[in-house]
Design a protein around this motif. Structure first.
Motif, PDB file in Angstrom:
ATOM      1  N   SER A 154      10.772   7.246   0.599  1.00 27.00           N
ATOM      2  CA  SER A 154      11.657   7.749   1.642  1.00 27.00           C
ATOM      3  C   SER A 154      12.340   9.022   1.148  1.00 27.00           C
ATOM      4  CB  SER A 154      12.719   6.708   1.992  1.00 27.00           C
ATOM      5  OG  SER A 154      13.725   7.275   2.810  1.00 27.00           O
ATOM      6  N   LYS A 155      12.360  10.062   1.962  1.00 27.90           N
ATOM      7  CA  LYS A 155      12.960  11.332   1.570  1.00 27.90           C
ATOM      8  C   LYS A 155      14.475  11.235   1.428  1.00 27.90           C
ATOM      9  CE  LYS A 155       9.316  14.137   3.672  1.00 27.90           C
ATOM     10  NZ  LYS A 155       8.974  15.157   4.696  1.00 27.90           N
ATOM     11  N   GLU A 156      15.063  10.135   1.895  1.00 31.28           N
ATOM     12  CA  GLU A 156      16.516   9.944   1.805  1.00 31.28           C
ATOM     13  C   GLU A 156      16.895   8.936   0.723  1.00 31.28           C
ATOM     14  OE1 GLU A 156      14.935   9.549   4.986  1.00 31.28           O
ATOM     15  OE2 GLU A 156      15.194  11.727   5.189  1.00 31.28           O
ATOM     16  N   LYS A 157      15.923   8.581  -0.149  1.00 31.39           N
ATOM     17  CA  LYS A 157      16.192   7.583  -1.188  1.00 31.39           C
ATOM     18  C   LYS A 157      15.668   8.054  -2.537  1.00 31.39           C
ATOM     19  CE  LYS A 157      16.181   3.666   2.030  1.00 31.39           C
ATOM     20  NZ  LYS A 157      15.599   2.340   2.346  1.00 31.39           N
ATOM     21  N   ILE A 158      15.967   9.317  -2.870  1.00 30.96           N
ATOM     22  CA  ILE A 158      15.477   9.927  -4.106  1.00 30.96           C
ATOM     23  C   ILE A 158      16.682  10.352  -4.943  1.00 30.96           C
ATOM     24  CG2 ILE A 158      14.090  11.784  -5.101  1.00 30.96           C
ATOM     25  CD1 ILE A 158      12.674  11.942  -2.311  1.00 30.96           C
ATOM     26  N   ARG A 182      18.806  18.520  -3.657  1.00 35.80           N
ATOM     27  CA  ARG A 182      19.921  17.638  -4.010  1.00 35.80           C
ATOM     28  C   ARG A 182      19.465  16.185  -3.989  1.00 35.80           C
ATOM     29  NH1 ARG A 182      25.225  18.243  -0.898  1.00 35.80           N
ATOM     30  NH2 ARG A 182      26.141  17.447  -2.806  1.00 35.80           N
ATOM     31  N   PRO A 183      19.862  15.415  -4.977  1.00 38.89           N
ATOM     32  CA  PRO A 183      19.509  13.990  -4.979  1.00 38.89           C
ATOM     33  C   PRO A 183      20.347  13.222  -3.963  1.00 38.89           C
ATOM     34  CG  PRO A 183      20.990  14.453  -6.783  1.00 38.89           C
ATOM     35  CD  PRO A 183      20.675  15.783  -6.149  1.00 38.89           C
ATOM     36  N   ASP A 184      19.841  12.066  -3.574  1.00 37.23           N
ATOM     37  CA  ASP A 184      20.595  11.187  -2.679  1.00 37.23           C
ATOM     38  C   ASP A 184      21.556  10.297  -3.460  1.00 37.23           C
ATOM     39  OD1 ASP A 184      19.226  11.962  -0.178  1.00 37.23           O
ATOM     40  OD2 ASP A 184      17.484  11.090  -1.180  1.00 37.23           O
ATOM     41  N   PHE A 185      21.322  10.138  -4.744  1.00 35.68           N
ATOM     42  CA  PHE A 185      22.226   9.397  -5.614  1.00 35.68           C
ATOM     43  C   PHE A 185      22.070   9.926  -7.032  1.00 35.68           C
ATOM     44  CE2 PHE A 185      18.294   6.939  -5.286  1.00 35.68           C
ATOM     45  CZ  PHE A 185      17.948   6.738  -6.609  1.00 35.68           C
ATOM     46  N   LEU A 186      23.077   9.663  -7.852  1.00 37.21           N
ATOM     47  CA  LEU A 186      23.089  10.133  -9.236  1.00 37.21           C
ATOM     48  C   LEU A 186      23.576   9.018 -10.145  1.00 37.21           C
ATOM     49  CD1 LEU A 186      23.079  12.272 -11.532  1.00 37.21           C
ATOM     50  CD2 LEU A 186      25.349  12.971 -10.751  1.00 37.21           C
ATOM     51  N   CYS A 187      22.743   8.631 -11.111  1.00 39.26           N
ATOM     52  CA  CYS A 187      23.123   7.657 -12.137  1.00 39.26           C
ATOM     53  C   CYS A 187      23.062   8.356 -13.490  1.00 39.26           C
ATOM     54  CB  CYS A 187      22.179   6.458 -12.150  1.00 39.26           C
ATOM     55  SG  CYS A 187      22.012   5.609 -10.573  1.00 39.26           S
ATOM     56  N   THR A 188      24.109   8.216 -14.274  1.00 42.46           N
ATOM     57  CA  THR A 188      24.082   8.782 -15.622  1.00 42.46           C
ATOM     58  C   THR A 188      24.438   7.696 -16.627  1.00 42.46           C
ATOM     59  OG1 THR A 188      24.959  10.482 -17.122  1.00 42.46           O
ATOM     60  CG2 THR A 188      26.446   9.684 -15.380  1.00 42.46           C
TER      61      THR A 188
END
Length: 278
Positions: A154-158, A182-188
């Motif tokens: 999904s293009k909205e779940k990257i 732009r990412p849809d979410f960011l984990c670091t």
């Protein structure tokens, strides 16, 4: 004999294999294929539409590929998540003579890092590599969106998962104003920002994982959390008080809370709607 071989195969550790490799059309790319920015694509057998671009750690000088990409890709694929390993620009220059490491800062002093910039050593060539690596990460997000239908994404779940220095790369890339990048979410995971950040209210949801007693990293990530919250954006932070870091996938022994970071991240993705709840 065939049954014995089959049984042995069943008990082998799960290993992810890249189905596709793509070079990235980014600035400063080397003619040497061994050094060119690229992505390796690991697709699950039962995709759920979510994709994670993995930015491995390595102090901007090497890539912890086996732990941060190959093993992590296998874990993500088991959960139906596509994994995209990113080989980004690395710093081959020596630190300028005379530069000294600044004093270490503990978790109680996030104000030591204005705009969440926890880079301990800024210098021209080093900063230029961080910017190039961020371009690589943005190009990776764009390429995943361009191939989303083909890869059942999904293009909205990257989004990103960055480890250590790779977290800094992912954070810098998230500052992009281009919606395709732009990412849809960011984990670091254990990776603070390596450049000053400017967070907007529509910044993607942020998940931070770190260890309380790691100097600079923990304080830098607290500062990053505060920048997200001051902008009115969504952020969540887990500061573990035990275990070791930087974090890799860990056996679930019940002896530490740190070892739960990977399953907790999957839970976060479900709670945010990037993975369907069963």
């Amino acid at each position: 004999m065939k049954r014995l071989v089959l049984l042995c195969m069943l008990f082998l550790p799960l290993v992810a294999w890249a189905q596709k490799q793509y070079f990235l059309p980014t600035a400063g790319a080397s003619d040497d294929e061994q050094q060119r920015p690229m992505i390796e694509v690991y697709l699950p057998n039962k995709p759920n539409g979510c994709a994670v671009v993995l930015c491995p750690g390595g102090a901007m000088r090497w890539l912890s590929w086996e732990s941060d990409v190959v093993k992590m890709a296998s874990f993500l694929n088991e959960h139906g998540i596509a994994a995209i390993g990113l080989r980004y620009h690395l710093n081959k220059e020596q630190v300028p003579q005379g530069m000294k490491m600044p004093q270490m800062v503990d978790v109680t002093h996030p104000e030591a890092f204005p705009h969440a910039d926890a880079n301990p050593m800024h210098y021209a060539s080093g900063d230029s590599i961080i910017r190039l690596a961020a371009q690589d990460a943005k190009a990776a997000i764009r390429m995943v969106r361009e191939h989303a239908d083909e890869w059942h994404i999904s293009k909205e779940k990257i989004g990103f998962l960055g480890f250590s220095a790779g977290g800094g790369v992912a954070i810098a890339a998230t500052m992009s104003v281009d919606s395709m990048e732009r990412p849809d979410f960011l984990c670091t995971n254990f990776g603070p920002s390596l450049m000053p950040v400017t967070v907007t209210q529509d910044a993607p949801p942020l998940l931070i994982m770190t260890r309380a007693d790691h100097p600079n990293v923990a304080a830098g990530l607290v500062a990053l959390f505060m920048e997200w919250k001051k902008a009115g954006a969504n952020a969540e932070m887990h500061i573990y008080g035990d275990g070791n870091g930087p974090y890799e996938l860990m056996p679930q022994t019940g002896n530490t809370t740190t070892e739960t970071w990977s399953s907790m991240m999957v839970h976060w993705l479900k709670a945010k709607g990037f993975i369907a709840k069963k």
